[in-house]
Motif scaffolding. Sequence first.
Motif, PDB file in Angstrom:
ATOM      1  N   UNK A  79       0.866  -1.545  -0.246  1.00 58.57           N
ATOM      2  CA  UNK A  79      -0.334   0.032   0.241  1.00 58.57           C
ATOM      3  C   UNK A  79       0.513   1.170  -0.096  1.00 58.57           C
ATOM      4  N   UNK A  80       2.178   0.951   0.890  1.00 58.75           N
ATOM      5  CA  UNK A  80       2.632   2.635   0.982  1.00 58.75           C
ATOM      6  C   UNK A  80       3.706   2.555  -0.335  1.00 58.75           C
ATOM      7  N   UNK A  81       4.283   1.465  -1.539  1.00 56.49           N
ATOM      8  CA  UNK A  81       4.694   1.406  -1.884  1.00 56.49           C
ATOM      9  C   UNK A  81       3.540   2.578  -3.345  1.00 56.49           C
ATOM     10  N   UNK A 145      -5.756  -4.212   0.772  1.00 58.85           N
ATOM     11  CA  UNK A 145      -7.077  -4.869   1.289  1.00 58.85           C
ATOM     12  C   UNK A 145      -7.840  -5.843   0.333  1.00 58.85           C
ATOM     13  N   UNK A 146      -6.959  -6.939   1.414  1.00 61.24           N
ATOM     14  CA  UNK A 146      -7.139  -8.530   0.987  1.00 61.24           C
ATOM     15  C   UNK A 146      -7.253  -9.401  -0.183  1.00 61.24           C
ATOM     16  N   UNK A 147      -6.773  -7.519  -1.482  1.00 64.65           N
ATOM     17  CA  UNK A 147      -6.203  -8.529  -3.065  1.00 64.65           C
ATOM     18  C   UNK A 147      -4.813  -8.227  -2.854  1.00 64.65           C
ATOM     19  N   UNK A 148      -4.033 -10.070  -3.437  1.00 63.27           N
ATOM     20  CA  UNK A 148      -3.070  -9.436  -3.831  1.00 63.27           C
ATOM     21  C   UNK A 148      -2.443  -8.733  -4.660  1.00 63.27           C
ATOM     22  N   UNK A 149      -1.543  -7.620  -4.342  1.00 66.32           N
ATOM     23  CA  UNK A 149      -0.698  -6.802  -5.385  1.00 66.32           C
ATOM     24  C   UNK A 149       0.558  -6.901  -5.497  1.00 66.32           C
ATOM     25  N   UNK A 150       0.756  -8.351  -6.104  1.00 67.40           N
ATOM     26  CA  UNK A 150       2.277  -8.731  -6.630  1.00 67.40           C
ATOM     27  C   UNK A 150       1.770  -9.335  -8.090  1.00 67.40           C
ATOM     28  N   UNK A 151       2.408  -9.231  -8.828  1.00 66.93           N
ATOM     29  CA  UNK A 151       2.841 -10.117 -10.388  1.00 66.93           C
ATOM     30  C   UNK A 151       3.278 -11.101 -10.629  1.00 66.93           C
ATOM     31  N   UNK A 152       4.628 -11.532  -9.148  1.00 64.99           N
ATOM     32  CA  UNK A 152       5.074 -12.864  -9.909  1.00 64.99           C
ATOM     33  C   UNK A 152       5.745 -12.743  -8.327  1.00 64.99           C
ATOM     34  N   UNK A 153       5.532 -14.371  -8.012  1.00 69.14           N
ATOM     35  CA  UNK A 153       5.576 -15.032  -6.317  1.00 69.14           C
ATOM     36  C   UNK A 153       6.383 -16.161  -6.866  1.00 69.14           C
ATOM     37  N   UNK A 154       7.726 -15.771  -5.953  1.00 66.86           N
ATOM     38  CA  UNK A 154       8.988 -16.883  -5.392  1.00 66.86           C
ATOM     39  C   UNK A 154       8.103 -17.849  -4.484  1.00 66.86           C
ATOM     40  N   UNK A 155       8.480 -18.603  -5.280  1.00 66.78           N
ATOM     41  CA  UNK A 155       8.187 -20.359  -3.831  1.00 66.78           C
ATOM     42  C   UNK A 155       9.065 -20.263  -3.679  1.00 66.78           C
ATOM     43  N   UNK A 156       9.365 -19.849  -2.350  1.00 68.73           N
ATOM     44  CA  UNK A 156      10.169 -20.009  -1.304  1.00 68.73           C
ATOM     45  C   UNK A 156      10.692 -21.837  -1.407  1.00 68.73           C
ATOM     46  N   UNK A 157      10.286 -22.308  -1.575  1.00 74.82           N
ATOM     47  CA  UNK A 157      10.296 -24.210  -1.630  1.00 74.82           C
ATOM     48  C   UNK A 157      10.383 -24.752  -3.487  1.00 74.82           C
TER      49      UNK A 157
END
Length: 228
Positions: A79-81, A145-157
């Motif tokens: 949100x701040x970004x 607001x409860x919605x993912x704001x990221x386009x690409x998720x790196x999976x830790x696993x």
Amino acid sequence: MKTSKTAGTSLEIALSKYCGPDDVITPIQLDDEAVRASLGYPGPQNYLKPRRQYTPRDHFRLMRGRKAPRTFYNHIPARDVRARVGKAIWESYLKVSIVRNPFDYVVSRYFWAHEGQEVSRTGFREYLMSKPKVLHKNRRITHIDGTKAVDFMIRFEHFGDDLTELAERVGLPRDLHAEFSALGAKKGVRPPHATTDEMFSGFSEGIELVCAIYEEDIAEYGYAVPSG
């Protein structure tokens, strides 16, 4: 969007190698900054608020000997970004973060928070049930607001595969994962025997709490729920 207890500092150090003079790099802990400096990578830059944007409160805090006001900082929420980079950049830039099995995350965070202290399964249960807000920390960083704001998720696993895909997508070297793996910032706090299944054994209340908050991640990434 740098989440907590997901190897974000190591990735941040690796990525800083490729930053130019106009890019934003926020400060990290002093020992990690020493690692970054030893590698010759750029350090913190462009994260402080310009003086022309200072408010009367900012000037007052400086007069009281407080730190200079920042525009960006470590683990800053999405949100701040969005508010600080503006609509054009927010909507056109690729937004990246790291996701981790939430059950594994909270166990890792417990040991990190109690480094050097006596730890136990009982202590872990008391920690989680008395401080459920720790489960919301990463959600606040990656969601608005409860919605993912990221386009690409790196999976830790699956860090290797996903980081290689990201590198290809944004034009970074394919061996970026090798650079990242060589860093290993903040490792060694959690003992090997403290598996997720072990820590959540007989702890149905904790399992239900994690499932309620991280239902989206569990479904999207297929994370296994401890048997309890």
